[in-house]
Design a protein around this motif. Structure first.
Motif, PDB file in Angstrom:
ATOM      1  N   LEU A  26       0.794  -1.070  -0.049  1.00  0.00           N
ATOM      2  CA  LEU A  26       0.030   0.009  -0.069  1.00  0.00           C
ATOM      3  C   LEU A  26       0.738   1.288   0.008  1.00  0.00           C
ATOM      4  N   ALA A  27       2.087   1.166  -0.130  1.00  0.00           N
ATOM      5  CA  ALA A  27       3.080   2.335  -0.064  1.00  0.00           C
ATOM      6  C   ALA A  27       2.785   3.312  -1.011  1.00  0.00           C
ATOM      7  N   GLU A  28       2.238   2.921  -2.315  1.00  0.00           N
ATOM      8  CA  GLU A  28       2.071   3.968  -3.002  1.00  0.00           C
ATOM      9  C   GLU A  28       0.669   4.751  -3.123  1.00  0.00           C
ATOM     10  N   GLY A  29      -0.154   4.253  -2.110  1.00  0.00           N
ATOM     11  CA  GLY A  29      -1.438   4.773  -1.897  1.00  0.00           C
ATOM     12  C   GLY A  29      -2.479   3.829  -1.802  1.00  0.00           C
ATOM     13  N   LEU A  30      -3.669   4.230  -1.437  1.00  0.00           N
ATOM     14  CA  LEU A  30      -4.768   3.291  -1.043  1.00  0.00           C
ATOM     15  C   LEU A  30      -6.071   4.068  -1.116  1.00  0.00           C
ATOM     16  N   VAL A  31      -7.291   3.401  -1.049  1.00  0.00           N
ATOM     17  CA  VAL A  31      -8.490   4.247  -0.983  1.00  0.00           C
ATOM     18  C   VAL A  31      -9.070   3.517   0.039  1.00  0.00           C
ATOM     19  N   VAL A  32      -9.814   4.097   0.999  1.00  0.00           N
ATOM     20  CA  VAL A  32     -10.486   3.657   2.381  1.00  0.00           C
ATOM     21  C   VAL A  32     -11.995   4.221   2.185  1.00  0.00           C
ATOM     22  N   THR A  33     -12.811   3.290   2.382  1.00  0.00           N
ATOM     23  CA  THR A  33     -14.379   3.750   2.349  1.00  0.00           C
ATOM     24  C   THR A  33     -15.126   2.846   2.903  1.00  0.00           C
ATOM     25  N   ARG A  34     -16.480   3.104   2.980  1.00  0.00           N
ATOM     26  CA  ARG A  34     -17.141   2.160   3.520  1.00  0.00           C
ATOM     27  C   ARG A  34     -17.347   0.883   3.087  1.00  0.00           C
ATOM     28  N   GLN A  36     -19.437  -3.414   3.614  1.00  0.00           N
ATOM     29  CA  GLN A  36     -20.598  -3.572   4.314  1.00  0.00           C
ATOM     30  C   GLN A  36     -20.494  -4.091   5.652  1.00  0.00           C
ATOM     31  N   GLU A  37     -21.567  -4.252   6.383  1.00  0.00           N
ATOM     32  CA  GLU A  37     -21.866  -4.826   7.915  1.00  0.00           C
ATOM     33  C   GLU A  37     -21.094  -3.455   8.856  1.00  0.00           C
ATOM     34  N   ARG A  38     -20.841  -2.355   8.398  1.00  0.00           N
ATOM     35  CA  ARG A  38     -20.638  -1.100   9.292  1.00  0.00           C
ATOM     36  C   ARG A  38     -19.122  -1.203   9.332  1.00  0.00           C
ATOM     37  N   CYS A  39     -18.262  -1.737   8.521  1.00  0.00           N
ATOM     38  CA  CYS A  39     -16.808  -2.001   8.519  1.00  0.00           C
ATOM     39  C   CYS A  39     -16.353  -0.845   7.634  1.00  0.00           C
ATOM     40  N   LEU A  40     -15.101  -0.501   7.626  1.00  0.00           N
ATOM     41  CA  LEU A  40     -14.453   0.148   6.655  1.00  0.00           C
ATOM     42  C   LEU A  40     -13.687  -0.944   5.548  1.00  0.00           C
ATOM     43  N   THR A  41     -13.342  -0.343   4.481  1.00  0.00           N
ATOM     44  CA  THR A  41     -12.648  -1.288   3.390  1.00  0.00           C
ATOM     45  C   THR A  41     -11.538  -0.478   3.057  1.00  0.00           C
ATOM     46  N   ILE A  42     -10.168  -1.083   2.820  1.00  0.00           N
ATOM     47  CA  ILE A  42      -9.105  -0.473   2.408  1.00  0.00           C
ATOM     48  C   ILE A  42      -8.799  -1.238   0.992  1.00  0.00           C
ATOM     49  N   TRP A  43      -8.604  -0.370  -0.286  1.00  0.00           N
ATOM     50  CA  TRP A  43      -8.205  -1.181  -1.399  1.00  0.00           C
ATOM     51  C   TRP A  43      -6.986  -0.372  -1.678  1.00  0.00           C
ATOM     52  N   SER A  44      -6.019  -1.410  -2.393  1.00  0.00           N
ATOM     53  CA  SER A  44      -4.866  -0.909  -3.131  1.00  0.00           C
ATOM     54  C   SER A  44      -5.523   0.102  -4.175  1.00  0.00           C
ATOM     55  N   LEU A  45      -4.705   0.849  -4.553  1.00  0.00           N
ATOM     56  CA  LEU A  45      -5.130   2.051  -5.947  1.00  0.00           C
ATOM     57  C   LEU A  45      -5.402   1.061  -6.941  1.00  0.00           C
ATOM     58  N   GLU A  46      -4.638   0.105  -7.362  1.00  0.00           N
ATOM     59  CA  GLU A  46      -4.647  -0.904  -8.277  1.00  0.00           C
ATOM     60  C   GLU A  46      -6.015  -1.483  -8.326  1.00  0.00           C
ATOM     61  N   ASP A  47      -6.445  -2.225  -7.117  1.00  0.00           N
ATOM     62  CA  ASP A  47      -7.498  -3.150  -6.956  1.00  0.00           C
ATOM     63  C   ASP A  47      -8.750  -2.002  -7.142  1.00  0.00           C
ATOM     64  N   PHE A  48      -8.547  -0.935  -6.314  1.00  0.00           N
ATOM     65  CA  PHE A  48      -9.805   0.157  -6.551  1.00  0.00           C
ATOM     66  C   PHE A  48     -10.181   0.591  -7.934  1.00  0.00           C
ATOM     67  N   ALA A  49      -9.041   0.812  -8.794  1.00  0.00           N
ATOM     68  CA  ALA A  49      -9.272   0.989  -9.892  1.00  0.00           C
ATOM     69  C   ALA A  49      -9.995  -0.313 -10.793  1.00  0.00           C
ATOM     70  N   ARG A  50      -9.624  -1.290 -10.557  1.00  0.00           N
ATOM     71  CA  ARG A  50     -10.162  -2.532 -11.293  1.00  0.00           C
ATOM     72  C   ARG A  50     -11.921  -2.532 -10.648  1.00  0.00           C
ATOM     73  N   PRO A  90     -10.931   9.493   7.818  1.00  0.00           N
ATOM     74  CA  PRO A  90     -11.938  10.574   7.943  1.00  0.00           C
ATOM     75  C   PRO A  90     -12.770  10.672   8.907  1.00  0.00           C
ATOM     76  N   PRO A  91     -13.217  11.489   9.807  1.00  0.00           N
ATOM     77  CA  PRO A  91     -14.339  11.536  10.668  1.00  0.00           C
ATOM     78  C   PRO A  91     -15.461  10.693  10.217  1.00  0.00           C
ATOM     79  N   VAL A  92     -16.047  11.091   8.975  1.00  0.00           N
ATOM     80  CA  VAL A  92     -17.286  10.584   8.373  1.00  0.00           C
ATOM     81  C   VAL A  92     -17.030   9.060   8.374  1.00  0.00           C
ATOM     82  N   LEU A  93     -15.817   8.622   8.068  1.00  0.00           N
ATOM     83  CA  LEU A  93     -15.739   7.271   8.242  1.00  0.00           C
ATOM     84  C   LEU A  93     -15.633   6.587   9.427  1.00  0.00           C
ATOM     85  N   ARG A  94     -14.913   7.095  10.363  1.00  0.00           N
ATOM     86  CA  ARG A  94     -14.853   6.524  11.667  1.00  0.00           C
ATOM     87  C   ARG A  94     -16.404   6.592  12.515  1.00  0.00           C
ATOM     88  N   GLN A  95     -17.055   7.583  11.901  1.00  0.00           N
ATOM     89  CA  GLN A  95     -18.596   7.675  12.593  1.00  0.00           C
ATOM     90  C   GLN A  95     -19.273   6.467  12.028  1.00  0.00           C
TER      91      GLN A  95
END
Length: 142
Positions: A26-34, A36-50, A90-95
């Motif tokens: 994940l050194a080059e970057g990642l995406v964190v977002t909502r 399912q089941e109220r957890c957060l998901t982190i994707w590598s930039l490559e996998d998020f692009a796919r 981000p606060p919105v994701l922590r909440q």
């Protein structure tokens, strides 16, 4: 590939120390977002692009597709880990995920999930029998 369960803590600024085993990928970057089941998901930039490419092929005339895309992308945050392996949540994701200080980070194949410890414990307990039952469905004839 991500696997394992870790229990880092969020610091006072809402930053998460990524588990050391996950940092290189994940050194080059990642995406964190909502997730399912109220957890957060982190994707590598490559996998998020796919994932994005697949969603672009989905019919936007279908309400479920529009709803899913909105929820996924509205809260998405692109992050680059700092030299210590920290990312900001981000606060919105922590909440959304009810994250305070203690968190559970799990590897889940091509993504990472971040859970509130109580939510993860409840989910794990509920899914234990389902996990056993699903092995025949996921690997028929194995």
């Amino acid at each position: 590939m991500f696997f394992g369960t870790y229990t880092p803590k969020l610091d006072d600024k809402g930053r998460l120390f990524l588990p050391a085993k996950f940092r290189e990928e994940l050194a080059e970057g990642l995406v964190v977002t909502r997730g399912q089941e109220r957890c957060l998901t982190i994707w590598s930039l490559e996998d998020f692009a796919r994932l994005t490419e697949r969603l672009q092929q989905a019919p936007m005339t279908v309400k479920g597709t529009r709803d899913y895309v909105r929820m996924l992308f509205a809260a998405a945050s692109q992050e680059v880990p700092d030299k210590q392996g920290r990312i900001s949540i981000p606060p919105v994701l922590r909440q959304y995920a009810s994250l305070d200080r203690d968190v559970v980070v799990i590897g889940s194949m091509n993504r990472i999930e971040i859970w509130d410890p109580t939510s993860w414990a409840e989910y794990s307990e509920q899914q234990e029998q389902v996990f056993s039952d699903l092995s025949d469905e996921v690997f028929p004839g194995a």
